[in-house]
Design an enzyme around this catalytic site. Structure first.
Site, PDB file in Angstrom:
ATOM      1  N   CYS A   1      19.021 -65.735  33.008  1.00  0.00           N
ATOM      2  CA  CYS A   1      19.078 -65.535  34.461  1.00  0.00           C
ATOM      3  C   CYS A   1      17.969 -66.364  35.110  1.00  0.00           C
ATOM      4  O   CYS A   1      17.317 -65.925  36.052  1.00  0.00           O
ATOM      5  CB  CYS A   1      18.964 -64.057  34.826  1.00  0.00           C
TER       6      CYS A   1
ATOM      7  N   CYS B   1      19.774 -59.629  22.297  1.00  0.00           N
ATOM      8  CA  CYS B   1      18.790 -59.050  23.236  1.00  0.00           C
ATOM      9  C   CYS B   1      19.574 -58.206  24.233  1.00  0.00           C
ATOM     10  O   CYS B   1      19.862 -58.648  25.344  1.00  0.00           O
ATOM     11  CB  CYS B   1      17.997 -60.153  23.934  1.00  0.00           C
ATOM     12  N   ALA B   2      19.928 -56.989  23.846  1.00  0.00           N
ATOM     13  CA  ALA B   2      20.998 -56.251  24.520  1.00  0.00           C
ATOM     14  C   ALA B   2      20.549 -55.426  25.718  1.00  0.00           C
ATOM     15  O   ALA B   2      21.337 -55.210  26.639  1.00  0.00           O
ATOM     16  CB  ALA B   2      21.691 -55.335  23.514  1.00  0.00           C
TER      17      ALA B   2
ATOM     18  N   PRO C   1      19.321 -54.060  29.231  1.00  0.00           N
ATOM     19  CA  PRO C   1      19.524 -52.606  29.355  1.00  0.00           C
ATOM     20  C   PRO C   1      20.893 -52.098  28.930  1.00  0.00           C
ATOM     21  O   PRO C   1      21.134 -50.903  28.959  1.00  0.00           O
ATOM     22  CB  PRO C   1      19.304 -52.362  30.841  1.00  0.00           C
TER      23      PRO C   1
END
Length: 854
Positions: free
Chosen positions: A334, A184-185, A187
């Site tokens: 996060c 899930c790269a 931004p």
């Protein structure tokens, strides 16, 4: 499917126009006491306080300090690109110029905190600053620092990134020969960081043997990812657009080897897409970013993490299935919510049994303050605390699943061996994903405690080092994942829902990807794979109406279809074993279409059929390739064959030619062999671009070398290359175009005039003259009477400032920048013939206009 499609609702359909709630009179907020003036974001939420106090993520004594830090703005952080040729210059400028200047100044009573390097990041490459906009406007040094940051960020020498976001790639232990997957790269800041690590650790080699495959689900976020990584100028990157939990495995049934260690051998073609390192920075509720996104205070609620829990597990499990044995995966969020963090890691460990272990990395990055993971937590749903899953069952909470709780026990009735949980999974008391579970007493109301080593996880909290919050877990794959038996087809003979089908497909793909041997007893596993393959085909062909259909377990082509389990709803079975499709053949596409129309099994879509995505094709026009080699005198040792790709099917109208590394080439070859499973949105480094100007069409070679690709090919160029004195080099950067007779060094002007019409390379002549990747060089266009630079104005500005600073340092500060070759405008605004140099810029501007699409 059928029926009359309703027309689009338009404004004319309304008798009266609707109120625009976004436009209100300017005086409304001040005159109406019920509509007070704008207020800053609220930085409190009672539900947030109650939730995290109960979860005990910090001790009661720390709670006030924790909340006080959460309400403060987040300091800005940035990272120096370790692969930049000016890395040392930038680091020296930060330490010796900006940091010392700010320390010496007393701003607002000495309240200013100077910039400083992050102590835990290696080699002082990451820095942190904490200035307000008001301070930036009032202080000249801060304003200069701010402009410096903006310029270097745009060029690619610096990347702005939150401090805690830099942590996960550091624990991956990436090496230059590793294949790395960023699931899930977007931004793209972590992808950029991973590429930096690969290049920096390669230590000056031509190109690293490794590569990074960056993936994201959202197309718009993929565009942001491409924009971020474009500044890296790398040939070792592929950007794809897939769901992380259904990322294709790309296993070819040619030359299949059970040893995963040999599949990435660069001396032979890879037969399966496996990775040495996987980064799973999964979608999350994001409450660890409250300091930079204060609007989350208003939106936050305790159920946000519950809704993402199952997706996070599926993405992480897919990442592990694509990981080589012996490889390392980092799972990170996060978020501070244990349901998204420790609960996911615990479920991963339960599903994988002993094949995956949680790594203790407490000795790595010792200056990074981190806290151990939690071993007990509760789940909150609709205002009610649930200590265990049995409480959720008693209250009939359909959105809660057993894996959210510390023990992961489902407390199912022993007599029901195939009961479905609320997330659509089949819960089997004999399932290998829940070994050694015993049914606890339904009257036991004690809070659950996990017996897994979750304290090896890391929690970063804001008040420890003035950062955001983050969660990190490092996983090591010690053996192949266990084969998870089919939970529906073998017991019921059917797949009742789409979610069950995809769960079954994911399980079978997990088995495939890890190279498990097929059962030799009765062929049951082969039949299960055939069932899954046929079911996926039915989904694509019957508009997802496969519910409650029985699927035949008979098969006659098992060996051919083991590697053909498609994980995307847009895809069906792989190419047959006959061979890879031709990259630029329209006949192959026509044959596929004809076979589909005649009722034969449909094949995977060819690359050009991905909606909105240009095809990726190997460039094989020998006429153009030979003209480029001859014109620039490219040495035969430069690996050309098979490394050039284009995104245009029409070879006669190719505008850009991209260069890919050996590792990326191998992945592209594999992708062709398995029927173009990867939806590639960006690949390769732009090396050559067709010059479309009037003079470009008359040049011996119509392709110029791009600025991005110049450092890679520079050591191999033997023609169309000149060395300029510092004065002439800076003249070119400042005035963009200069006539041959106007150069300070007349000999250089004559050599420039003798070059062939077209693109050329100008290298700054220094004490050590060597055309290597670290040399300072720019691309120029040799016209009929002048030399024009072909780099952007921003690149010219950055190079001018960097060269002035470097020369001033070499002169020990005895000369001002104006005396270091920067033209005196009164003396040198005109050439030898009295022609203003500004007039020479017309040709350069025309050339640059053709490059506006870069």
């Amino acid at each position: 499917m059928g029926g009359r499609r309703g027309s689009r609702t338009q404004r004319k359909h309304f008798k009266q126009s609707r109120e625009n709630v976004w436009k209100r009179p300017k005086t409304e907020s001040s005159s109406d006491p019920n509509n007070p003036a704008w207020q800053p974001f609220a930085t409190q939420n009672p539900s947030f306080d109650e939730y995290y106090k109960e979860q005990r993520i910090v001790s009661p004594e720390e709670w006030d300090a924790f909340m006080e830090m959460l309400r403060k703005p987040l300091p800005a952080a940035f990272r120096i690109n370790a692969t930049s040729q000016f890395c040392e210059d930038i680091r020296s400028q930060l330490a010796n110029d900006f940091m010392k200047s700010l320390q010496a100044e007393a701003i607002e009573g000495g309240d200013l905190e100077p910039i400083k390097p992050l102590p835990w990041y290696p080699d002082n490459l990451a820095w942190q600053s904490n200035f307000s906009r008001m301070q930036l406007r009032k202080n000249q040094t801060l304003e200069r620092f701010h402009e410096f940051l903006k310029l270097e960020t745009e060029i690619g020498n610096i990347s702005r990134q939150e401090a805690v976001s830099m942590v996960p790639p550091l624990f991956l232990d990436v090496r230059p020969d590793h294949f790395v997957l960023d699931v899930c790269a977007a931004p793209g800041s972590k992808t950029f960081q991973l590429l930096e690590i690969i290049y920096h650790s390669a230590k000056g080699r031509f190109l690293p043997d490794g590569m990074v495959l960056a993936n994201d689900l959202d197309v718009q976020r993929c565009n942001l990812l491409i924009h971020q990584t474009k500044r890296m100028c790398t040939a070792n990157l592929i950007v794809t657009n897939h769901e992380g939990q259904h990322f294709p495995g790309c296993r070819s049934h040619k030359n299949i080897s059970n040893g995963s260690e040999t599949t990435n051998n660069l001396e032979q073609s890879i037969t399966q897409l496996l990775f040495d390192r996987v980064l799973c920075d999964v979608p999350c509720s994001g409450d660890g970013t409250l300091r930079k996104a204060p609007d989350i205070w208003r939106k936050w609620n305790g159920g946000m993490g519950n809704g993402l829990h199952c997706l996070q597990i599926h993405i992480a499990m897919r990442g592990l299935s694509l990981l080589k044995v012996g490889g390392r995966m980092v799972y990170s969020t996060c978020s501070m919510n244990p349901v998204e963090n420790e609960a996911v890691v615990a479920e991963i460990l339960r599903r994988c049994g002993g094949s995956v272990e949680l790594v203790d990395v407490s000795n790595e990055l010792p200056q990074l303050i981190r806290r151990p993971g939690l071993t007990k937590w509760k789940v909150r749903d609709k205002g009610v605390w649930l200590p265990s899953y049995k409480d959720a069952r008693k209250l009939q909470r359909n959105g809660i699943v057993p894996s959210m709780f510390p023990s992961g026990k489902n407390y199912a009735d022993l007599t029901n061996n195939n009961q479905k949980s609320e997330n659509g999974e089949s819960v089997n008391a004999e399932d290998v994903v829940q070994p050694d579970d015993t049914i606890s007493s339904i009257d036991d109301l004690e809070e659950e405690v996990s017996d897994l080593p979750l304290q090896r996880c890391m929690r970063i909290v804001p008040h420890d080092q003035n950062t955001g919050a983050f969660f990190i877990a490092v996983l090591h794959k010690v053996s192949h994942l266990p084969a998870i038996p089919d939970k529906s087809a073998t017991s019921q003979g059917k797949l009742s829902t789409r979610s069950e089908l995809y769960e079954n497909l994911s399980d079978q793909a997990t088995e495939e990807i890890n190279g498990l041997e097929v059962s030799s007893v009765d062929g049951a596993d082969e039949k299960i794979l055939e069932v899954a393959s046929k079911a996926e085909e039915n989904i694509s062909e019957m508009a997802l109406e496969a519910a409650d259909e029985k699927i035949s377990e008979e098969t006659s082509e098992v060996d051919e279809k083991i590697s053909e389990v498609a994980l995307e709803a847009d895809l069906v079975d792989d190419e047959p074993a006959g061979g890879a499709p031709e990259s630029n053949s329209s006949e192959a596409a026509d044959k596929k279409t004809d076979s589909a129309k005649t009722g034969e099994k449909r094949k995977l879509q060819i690359q050009s059929k991905w909606k909105g995505v240009d095809p990726v094709l190997f460039f094989q026009d020998e006429t153009i390739i030979n003209s480029i080699k001859t014109f620039y005198g490219i040495d035969e040792s430069f690996p050309f064959t098979g490394h050039l790709v284009t995104r245009n099917k029409d070879a006669n109208h190719v505008k850009r030619i991209y260069y890919v590394s050996k590792s990326v080439k191998d992945v592209l070859d594999l992708n062709f062999r398995v029927g173009q499973q990867l939806k590639i949105t960006s690949v390769g480094l732009k090396m050559f671009e067709r010059q479309s100007s009037r003079e470009g069409s008359s040049a011996p070679c119509s392709f110029r070398i791009s600025s991005e690709g110049l450092p890679v090919i520079l050591p191999y160029i033997t023609k169309q290359i000149l060395y300029a004195s510092p004065a002439d080099f800076k003249h070119l950067l400042q005035y963009k175009s200069i006539k041959f007779a106007d150069f300070v060094d007349a000999d250089f002007g004559q050599k420039a005039a003798d070059l062939m019409l077209g693109c050329c390379v100008i290298i700054l002549r220094e004490d050590h003259i060597q055309a290597d990747a670290l040399a300072i060089a720019i691309g120029c266009w040799k016209g009929r009477s002048s030399l024009s630079v072909m780099v952007t104005a921003m690149d010219c500005q950055e190079l001018l400032e960097r060269l002035s600073a470097r020369m001033e340092t070499e002169k020990n500060g005895t000369l001002a920048p104006e005396s270091l070759g920067v033209l005196d405008k009164k003396q040198d605004m005109s050439g030898e013939n009295g022609t203003p140099l500004e007039d020479h810029n017309v040709e350069a501007m025309k050339i640059q206009d053709t490059n506006a699409s870069e």
